[in-house]
Design a protein around this motif. Structure first.
Motif, PDB file in Angstrom:
ATOM      1  N   VAL A 805       0.821  -0.933   0.052  1.00  0.00           N
ATOM      2  CA  VAL A 805      -0.105   0.096  -0.070  1.00  0.00           C
ATOM      3  C   VAL A 805       0.748   1.242  -0.058  1.00  0.00           C
ATOM      4  CG1 VAL A 805      -1.933   1.354   1.210  1.00  0.00           C
ATOM      5  CG2 VAL A 805      -1.793  -1.333   1.252  1.00  0.00           C
ATOM      6  N   LYS A 806       1.895   1.259   0.837  1.00  0.00           N
ATOM      7  CA  LYS A 806       2.726   2.416   0.924  1.00  0.00           C
ATOM      8  C   LYS A 806       3.319   2.887  -0.349  1.00  0.00           C
ATOM      9  CE  LYS A 806       6.841   4.152   3.294  1.00  0.00           C
ATOM     10  NZ  LYS A 806       7.838   4.134   4.378  1.00  0.00           N
ATOM     11  N   PRO A 807       3.896   1.729  -1.187  1.00  0.00           N
ATOM     12  CA  PRO A 807       4.383   2.433  -2.601  1.00  0.00           C
ATOM     13  C   PRO A 807       3.340   3.113  -3.498  1.00  0.00           C
ATOM     14  CG  PRO A 807       5.157   0.247  -1.939  1.00  0.00           C
ATOM     15  CD  PRO A 807       4.208   0.496  -0.999  1.00  0.00           C
ATOM     16  N   ILE A 808       2.047   2.521  -3.375  1.00  0.00           N
ATOM     17  CA  ILE A 808       1.052   3.180  -4.167  1.00  0.00           C
ATOM     18  C   ILE A 808       0.715   4.662  -3.714  1.00  0.00           C
ATOM     19  CG2 ILE A 808      -1.389   2.975  -4.833  1.00  0.00           C
ATOM     20  CD1 ILE A 808      -1.249  -0.027  -4.408  1.00  0.00           C
ATOM     21  N   ILE A 809       0.740   4.901  -2.426  1.00  0.00           N
ATOM     22  CA  ILE A 809       0.415   6.166  -1.810  1.00  0.00           C
ATOM     23  C   ILE A 809       1.863   7.157  -2.329  1.00  0.00           C
ATOM     24  CG2 ILE A 809       0.463   7.592   0.383  1.00  0.00           C
ATOM     25  CD1 ILE A 809      -0.861   5.132   1.539  1.00  0.00           C
ATOM     26  N   LYS A 810       2.784   6.457  -2.058  1.00  0.00           N
ATOM     27  CA  LYS A 810       4.083   7.279  -2.420  1.00  0.00           C
ATOM     28  C   LYS A 810       4.044   7.591  -3.879  1.00  0.00           C
ATOM     29  CE  LYS A 810       8.214   6.820  -0.661  1.00  0.00           C
ATOM     30  NZ  LYS A 810       9.386   6.415  -0.404  1.00  0.00           N
ATOM     31  N   ARG A 811       3.688   6.744  -4.746  1.00  0.00           N
ATOM     32  CA  ARG A 811       3.572   7.076  -6.317  1.00  0.00           C
ATOM     33  C   ARG A 811       2.600   8.141  -6.479  1.00  0.00           C
ATOM     34  NH1 ARG A 811       2.509   2.312  -7.759  1.00  0.00           N
ATOM     35  NH2 ARG A 811       0.517   2.677  -8.188  1.00  0.00           N
ATOM     36  N   ARG A 812       1.480   8.067  -5.822  1.00  0.00           N
ATOM     37  CA  ARG A 812       0.308   9.048  -5.949  1.00  0.00           C
ATOM     38  C   ARG A 812       0.810  10.342  -5.562  1.00  0.00           C
ATOM     39  NH1 ARG A 812      -5.375   5.627  -4.403  1.00  0.00           N
ATOM     40  NH2 ARG A 812      -5.128   4.376  -6.236  1.00  0.00           N
ATOM     41  N   HIS A 813       1.402  10.413  -4.497  1.00  0.00           N
ATOM     42  CA  HIS A 813       1.829  11.750  -4.116  1.00  0.00           C
ATOM     43  C   HIS A 813       2.985  12.390  -5.122  1.00  0.00           C
ATOM     44  CE1 HIS A 813       0.879  11.098   0.512  1.00  0.00           C
ATOM     45  NE2 HIS A 813      -0.104  11.241  -0.358  1.00  0.00           N
ATOM     46  N   ARG A 814       3.798  11.416  -5.554  1.00  0.00           N
ATOM     47  CA  ARG A 814       4.838  11.917  -6.430  1.00  0.00           C
ATOM     48  C   ARG A 814       4.173  12.515  -7.643  1.00  0.00           C
ATOM     49  NH1 ARG A 814      10.153  11.059  -7.619  1.00  0.00           N
ATOM     50  NH2 ARG A 814      10.659  11.097  -9.983  1.00  0.00           N
ATOM     51  N   GLU A 815       3.185  11.696  -8.317  1.00  0.00           N
ATOM     52  CA  GLU A 815       2.488  12.295  -9.466  1.00  0.00           C
ATOM     53  C   GLU A 815       1.693  13.555  -9.166  1.00  0.00           C
ATOM     54  OE1 GLU A 815       0.018   8.689 -10.532  1.00  0.00           O
ATOM     55  OE2 GLU A 815       1.473   7.577 -11.159  1.00  0.00           O
ATOM     56  N   ALA A 816       1.124  13.703  -7.907  1.00  0.00           N
ATOM     57  CA  ALA A 816       0.308  14.894  -7.850  1.00  0.00           C
ATOM     58  C   ALA A 816       1.456  16.092  -7.679  1.00  0.00           C
ATOM     59  CB  ALA A 816      -0.304  14.865  -6.348  1.00  0.00           C
ATOM     60  N   ALA A 817       2.588  15.755  -6.999  1.00  0.00           N
ATOM     61  CA  ALA A 817       3.485  16.726  -7.048  1.00  0.00           C
ATOM     62  C   ALA A 817       4.113  17.326  -8.243  1.00  0.00           C
ATOM     63  CB  ALA A 817       4.769  16.328  -6.019  1.00  0.00           C
ATOM     64  N   LEU A 818       4.527  16.291  -9.174  1.00  0.00           N
ATOM     65  CA  LEU A 818       5.123  16.802 -10.494  1.00  0.00           C
ATOM     66  C   LEU A 818       3.939  17.315 -11.181  1.00  0.00           C
ATOM     67  CD1 LEU A 818       6.669  13.346 -11.393  1.00  0.00           C
ATOM     68  CD2 LEU A 818       7.892  15.614 -10.625  1.00  0.00           C
ATOM     69  N   ALA A 819       2.696  17.126 -11.279  1.00  0.00           N
ATOM     70  CA  ALA A 819       1.465  17.655 -12.027  1.00  0.00           C
ATOM     71  C   ALA A 819       1.703  19.400 -11.484  1.00  0.00           C
ATOM     72  CB  ALA A 819       0.167  17.010 -11.726  1.00  0.00           C
TER      73      ALA A 819
END
Length: 844
Positions: A805-819
């Motif tokens: 679960v944690k990798p999914i959350i971190k990936r979404r946070h990264r994608e949101a930050a890049l956007a």
């Protein structure tokens, strides 16, 4: 500069323009003031936690696996290293369970738990991305709490459960019971009922755990069958009782007819009654076990049991501080082979703790302990006040053959006055006491003549000395040299067959002052006859001349070497029937080798004229001990207030009567003198606790591989005890309990621990057993297990969360930050430094 991927919140004070001025700052620990600040900071340290984990790993490795250390400078040799259990050494004397309950382990676990809690709270923010870590740490703490509960309340022991009890009753004409006795159903168990000249003597003769019913509606079924022998005066019969089928009870009459030694009672009684004695009733009942015995290998639970002499109940006294692994003696004289045992005495008081203890004012003391020892008896030198009891200790050595490594020697200990212990090697070696010289010829294995000549006053034993090969037969005077009487042995023949009679005879030529003649002197005087000289022409045997009586006494058979003791108490001679030494006994002295034919040498190592038997424990060397014996061969040296200390054998279980003792389990209480005319019976065992509910054995099922049970454990597939529990309203339905399928009842768990294998008669008067007469159950509680499992589940869920679960959350946070960064860049709201940082990370 702050990493745009870092989701740690920042404040306006640290970054007034988070979009245009991102920073790389890390989250700092909350500051703690006051005197506890250093302690809080220490327990927040990850390095401190790693040190604790390393110490725990070392502690647990030493306690479970032990240590390996060199005992020789050549460390590359495989025999230079020794494995040992560190916790079993004298300063510790701990079981594995006790090692992991010791204060250092508790302290390390407490420090680690505090480190995990404080570090988690101070260093790991409670947010979605860290939920997995929080769950893992929470699960560990819950597991520790559950383990503290589990091991703090852990109780485990063993309970022997007999399969049936035999209840024997005597009824009067009205059917009222006038006598009753109860014994366990094991082969050899005995009971006596009634008084007067003809009591009932009853013995369990045989038990068949799988008796096949051969008649009635139950034909073909198998059941538990017990056969008793009943003796009352001249009446002898056997009674067979089948568990669960009282209608098949039947008597078997014992007869003196070798063609039909047993007859069925229904064929002997005119009315076809299967019972010979209707006044005797036999029933099989469940034998509920109400106690279980704590295991010493879990936590030391030694105990001393006391009672007044008799068959009454025992009272338990725990022995606190008793060792388990190492021998403790105060003097090497307490054992036979204590040279290698350190002098390390103990002195443990064993007071009364039960209000029902019959000796409240008496404290017993334990002053010695042996882990693995056997009783040995040895003859020691007594004093002049001790009775004459000669014992000789010999060594017989065979010279080594050419090129052989060395001589082979055997030692023997012979007690001359004991018919069995006076001989060795099947009677080839013997020690014998002679009262006078008249017995010397017989005792020394030399054939002799008992001769009496009244006219010269001679009455004695004359040896027969066979001449060397080719030498003439010498004439020997009888009495004084000038008496005119002499004899010459012409021939000797033992075991001569004359018709239907076998006899021993010596042909002797006798010379008197008047004449010379031959006599056939038999060992049976009634057969002795005289032969006249050949020149008289009469060859018919004549009655023996009454002026001389002569009886042939052949050599005693069997002993090749005989140590003759006497007539004086310190007069020793060796008689040999080996080769040319057969003729005369020779003096033998302590410590001087005596050469025998065929390269043999005999040495009298010691002679004890007033030997006294001394019994002491013999410490079995570690390499000779049974690996799985546990504490079965332990000994405790116990002293009472009225006398010296005595070594007590360990008893795995405590029985009220000898008749209740299980097969292969000892029951040897020791009576001690308390002074003032009081005596007590004591028994060394382990602590016991009451069962949560009485348990009985309904059946025992032995599952084997193809071919059945052969005596090897590898042929057994499974053991299953069918148990019944007493719930107050009676026995429950049978419940199976096997090795891998324990049973839970009232919060306690029962599992298969031991069983009763078949065996042969072990001593004279014993009976063989088909086995399966009892089972030994393991009994244990499991408090705290649910909490332990809950902690494991929480930790596993946390791991799943952290890894998936944690990798999914971190990936979404990264994608949101890049956007967000791309949008701000397009709007021109990013500083050149932020744009360069994004380009370096591959951002848009």
């Amino acid at each position: 500069m702050r990493d745009p991927m870092d989701t740690t919140p920042t404040t306006a004070a640290t970054s007034p323009n988070p979009v245009t001025e991102p920073t790389m700052a890390r989250r700092s620990l909350p500051r703690v003031g006051g005197p506890l600040a250093p302690v809080i900071d220490l327990f927040s340290s990850v390095r401190f936690g790693i040190v604790l984990l390393a110490l725990l790993f070392l502690y647990m490795s030493v306690g479970s696996a032990g240590i390996i250390y060199p005992v020789h400078p050549n460390v590359f040799h495989p025999d230079a290293w020794v494995h040992a259990q560190f916790r079993q050494w004298r300063p510790f004397e701990m079981t594995e369970f006790e090692w992991f309950h010791w204060w250092p382990f508790d302290l390390l676990m407490g420090l680690l738990s505090a480190n995990i809690i404080i570090t988690t709270i101070r260093r790991i923010p409670f947010k979605a991305v860290n939920y997995g870590v929080w769950m893992i740490h929470t699960g560990i703490i819950v597991l520790v709490v559950g383990s503290v509960i589990y091991f703090g309340k852990k109780v485990e022991g063993e309970a022997p459960v007999i399969r049936r009890a035999v209840v024997v009753s005597i009824k009067d004409a009205a059917g009222a019971v006038v006598a009753r006795e109860r014994v366990i159903a094991v082969p050899g168990a005995r009971a006596q009922l009634g008084t007067g000249a003809d009591p009932y003597l009853i013995e369990v003769a045989d038990i068949d755990p799988s008796w096949e019913l051969l008649s009635g509606a139950d034909k073909g079924k198998r059941a538990y069958s017990v056969t008793l022998t009943v003796n009352r005066g001249d009446q002898r019969f056997m009674r067979q009782v089948v568990a669960g089928y009282p209608e098949y009870t039947e008597d078997l009459v014992l007869t003196d007819d070798p063609q039909q030694p047993v007859k069925r009672a229904r064929k002997v009684n005119p009315d076809g009654n299967p019972i010979i004695d209707g006044a005797l009733a036999v029933d099989l009942e469940y034998e509920g076990q109400e106690w279980f015995y704590l295991r010493n290998d879990l936590a030391k639970a030694w105990a001393l049991y006391v009672r007044t002499p008799g068959d009454g109940p025992w009272t338990m006294r725990p022995i606190e501080g008793m060792p388990l692994y190492n021998d403790h003696i105060a003097s090497r004289d307490e054992v036979f082979n204590g040279e290698a045992t350190p002098i390390d005495p103990i002195d443990l008081a064993v007071p009364a703790v039960d209000p029902n203890d019959p000796f409240q004012d008496v404290d017993f003391r334990v002053t010695g302990f042996l882990r693995y020892a056997l009783d040995r008896s040895k003859w020691m030198a007594g004093n002049e006040r001790d009775p004459f009891n000669p014992v000789v200790i010999l060594e017989v050595a065979q010279a080594a053959a050419a090129g052989a490594a060395g001589a082979q020697a055997d030692r023997y200990q012979l007690q001359a006055l004991d018919p069995e212990r006076s001989m060795a090697d099947g009677g080839i070696l013997r020690a014998q006491v002679i009262k006078d010289e008249a017995e010397l010829a017989r005792a020394s294995s030399i054939p002799s003549l008992r001769v009496s000549v009244p006219s010269i006053g001679f009455d004695g034993v004359l040896p027969i000395n066979p001449p060397a090969a080719g030498a003439p037969v010498a004439t020997t005077p009888i009495g004084a040299a000038d008496s005119g009487w002499s004899y010459r042995v012409v021939a000797v023949q033992d075991r001569l067959t004359i018709g239907d009679v076998t006899a021993d005879v010596a042909i002797v030529e006798i010379t008197s002052p008047e004449r010379t003649w031959r006599r056939w002197a038999f060992s049976n005087p009634s057969m002795t006859r005289d032969l006249p000289p050949e020149d008289q022409g009469q060859q018919q045997p004549l009655p023996p001349d009454p002026s001389i009586t002569m009886v042939y006494e052949p050599a005693e058979e069997g002993a090749l070497l005989t140590v003759l003791i006497g007539p004086g108490p310190n007069q020793l001679r060796l008689a040999s029937s080996i080769g040319a030494m057969r003729s005369a006994p020779q003096p033998i002295e302590v410590g001087k080798p005596f050469a025998l034919p065929s390269g043999l040498t005999i040495t009298l190592l010691d002679y004890l004229p007033n030997a006294v038997a001394v019994t002491k424990p013999f410490i079995v060397p570690p390499e000779e001990r049974q690996r799985d014996a546990r504490e079965l061969f332990s000994r405790a040296l116990v002293a009472g207030p009225g006398g010296g200390a005595q070594w007590l054998d360990y008893h795995p279980y405590v029985f009220d009567r000898r008749a209740d003792a299980l097969r292969r389990h000892p029951f040897e209480p020791t009576v001690v003198d308390l002074g003032g005319g009081r005596k007590a019976e004591i028994l060394f065992s382990r602590q016991r606790k009451p069962m949560p509910t009485a348990v009985a054995l309904d059946d025992f099922i032995l599952a084997t591989h193809i071919g059945g049970y052969t005596g090897e454990a590898s042929t057994i597939r499974d053991y299953t005890s069918m148990l019944r529990f007493d719930d107050g309203a009676g026995w429950s339905q049978p419940v199976p309990c096997s090795v891998n399928a324990p049973v839970e009842h009232d919060g306690w768990w029962f599992f298969q621990a031991q069983w009763d294998p078949p065996d042969q008669a072990r001593f004279e008067g014993d009976r063989a057993s088909r086995g399966l007469n009892y089972t030994v159950l393991g009994v244990a509680n499991r408090e705290g297990v649910v909490i332990q499992l809950l902690g494991c589940v929480i930790s596993v869920l946390g791991m799943c969360y952290a890894f998936y679960v944690k990798p999914i959350i971190k990936r979404r946070h990264r994608e949101a930050a890049l956007a967000l960064a791309a949008r701000l860049r397009a709007e021109g709201k990013l500083s050149p430094a932020a744009v360069a940082a994004l380009d370096a990370k591959g951002g848009a």
